[in-house]
Design a protein around this motif. Sequence first.
Motif, mmCIF file in Angstrom:
data_model
loop_
_atom_site.group_PDB
_atom_site.id
_atom_site.type_symbol
_atom_site.label_atom_id
_atom_site.label_comp_id
_atom_site.label_asym_id
_atom_site.label_seq_id
_atom_site.Cartn_x
_atom_site.Cartn_y
_atom_site.Cartn_z
ATOM 1 N N ASP A 184 23.359 44.718 38.660
ATOM 2 C CA ASP A 184 24.196 43.750 39.606
ATOM 3 C C ASP A 184 25.453 43.029 38.888
ATOM 4 O OD1 ASP A 184 22.584 44.338 41.482
ATOM 5 O OD2 ASP A 184 21.246 42.659 41.210
ATOM 6 N N ALA A 185 26.695 43.221 39.469
ATOM 7 C CA ALA A 185 27.596 42.617 38.723
ATOM 8 C C ALA A 185 27.605 41.108 38.467
ATOM 9 C CB ALA A 185 28.932 42.846 39.450
ATOM 10 N N ASP A 186 26.724 40.552 39.397
ATOM 11 C CA ASP A 186 26.693 38.939 39.148
ATOM 12 C C ASP A 186 25.292 38.425 38.647
ATOM 13 O OD1 ASP A 186 24.857 39.672 41.460
ATOM 14 O OD2 ASP A 186 25.629 37.941 42.563
ATOM 15 N N SER A 187 24.497 39.420 37.886
ATOM 16 C CA SER A 187 23.179 39.155 37.394
ATOM 17 C C SER A 187 23.259 37.846 36.487
ATOM 18 C CB SER A 187 22.732 40.486 36.588
ATOM 19 O OG SER A 187 23.410 40.705 35.517
ATOM 20 N N ALA A 188 24.367 37.527 35.902
ATOM 21 C CA ALA A 188 24.314 36.201 34.987
ATOM 22 C C ALA A 188 24.427 34.936 35.947
ATOM 23 C CB ALA A 188 25.515 36.268 34.356
ATOM 24 N N SER A 189 24.299 35.185 37.351
ATOM 25 C CA SER A 189 24.486 34.225 38.347
ATOM 26 C C SER A 189 22.926 33.970 38.636
ATOM 27 C CB SER A 189 25.188 34.231 39.240
ATOM 28 O OG SER A 189 26.663 34.405 38.959
ATOM 29 N N ASP A 190 21.932 34.900 38.411
ATOM 30 C CA ASP A 190 20.660 34.530 38.896
ATOM 31 C C ASP A 190 19.896 33.667 37.986
ATOM 32 O OD1 ASP A 190 17.939 36.043 40.124
ATOM 33 O OD2 ASP A 190 17.836 35.664 37.970
ATOM 34 N N CYS A 218 18.338 34.530 34.999
ATOM 35 C CA CYS A 218 19.132 34.753 33.784
ATOM 36 C C CYS A 218 20.017 33.648 33.306
ATOM 37 C CB CYS A 218 20.182 35.846 34.279
ATOM 38 S SG CYS A 218 19.360 37.420 34.392
ATOM 39 N N ARG A 219 20.389 32.599 34.198
ATOM 40 C CA ARG A 219 21.034 31.802 33.990
ATOM 41 C C ARG A 219 20.323 30.555 32.752
ATOM 42 N NH1 ARG A 219 23.047 28.058 38.459
ATOM 43 N NH2 ARG A 219 23.975 27.023 36.876
#
Length: 136
Positions: A23-29, A32-33
């Motif tokens: 997912d392109a926004d995995s760093a927002s999960d 992951c944060r």
Amino acid sequence: MDSLDNPEVQDASMAPMLFFPHDADSASDVKCRRLILRLGYEGYGRWWRLCELMASATGHAVPCATEEDRMLLCDELRCDEDGLSALLDALADLGLVPGDVLAEGHIASERMTKNALYFGRRKVNGRKGGVRQGGA
């Protein structure tokens, strides 16, 4: 593995994957944060390298039981034993890898298992393409 899938799908899902969704926004999960908060982007990058290793391994689990397994992982992830331990502890604590599987000496991920089942189902269904199922 999903017990609802037939053995053919389960077997197909064990094969190494050439790719998997990221997912392109995995760093927002939130998981992951929290990983980034604890170990920085270096830890986050190591997590994604572990995902690549899981995807390309038969059965989608990476061994970490022996000293040699851990040495190879340290080399692959460019870290020392303390860094590897900190990463694995954080991944289990955050729920990115199941702690019970890690305790058995393997690094695995529910998300990777779901990806593998998806591709296993597609592979099995592709084999059946054009084959008549039933009468008429």
